[in-house]
Design a protein around this motif. Structure first.
Motif: not given
Length: 144
Positions: A3-14, A85-96
């Motif tokens: 199973k591939k990781l798709v969802f990431i909690e919070g922002q997707i970091t640089p 990859y897609h975030s779940l949870g809260k992602v702030n303005v300016g974050e991926v």
């Protein structure tokens, strides 16, 4: 199949993005990469300013749809690799919050495939975004 990781909690970091790119340097059959990054905009909606988006989904259903899109993309385009990859949870303005990374032997395939994949995910995958405003109110976002 693993199973591939798709969802990431919070922002997707640089750092996450950079590491994903770096891992592909050993795949010498690749001649082209294309990346799409979706970032949270500081929109203004009816005099309210967006401060973040909180993402949720029906994870099992979303993962199944993402798998279908992945398989169809490999059938349609000459791809070597494809990662979403897609975030779940809260992602702030300016974050991926959304990262699509496509690799192929030749350049034309990655451009076409990236647009196809992004558009299919945005229109078909049950991921929901609640726009959080600076005044602590919210509204459910519609994809465009």
């Amino acid at each position: 199949m693993k199973k591939k990781l798709v969802f990431i909690e919070g922002q997707i970091t640089p750092d996450f993005i950079a590491n994903a790119i770096a891992k592909h340097q050993v795949k010498t059959q690749i001649g082209a990469h294309n990346i799409f990054l979706g970032q949270i905009r500081k929109d203004e909606v009816e005099d309210k300013v967006v401060s973040a988006i909180e993402f949720s989904c029906y994870q099992e259903m979303a993962e199944q749809k993402l798998h279908e899109i992945r398989e169809e993309a490999f059938e349609k385009f000459d791809l070597t690799c494809m990662h979403t990859y897609h975030s779940l949870g809260k992602v702030n303005v300016g974050e991926v919050c959304f990262f699509v990374f496509v690799s192929a032997p030749h350049r034309p395939h990655v451009y076409e495939a990236t647009e196809y994949i992004v558009n299919r995910i945005k229109s078909e995958v049950p991921i929901f975004g609640k726009e959080l405003f600076e005044d602590e109110s919210y509204q459910w976002k519609t994809n465009v």
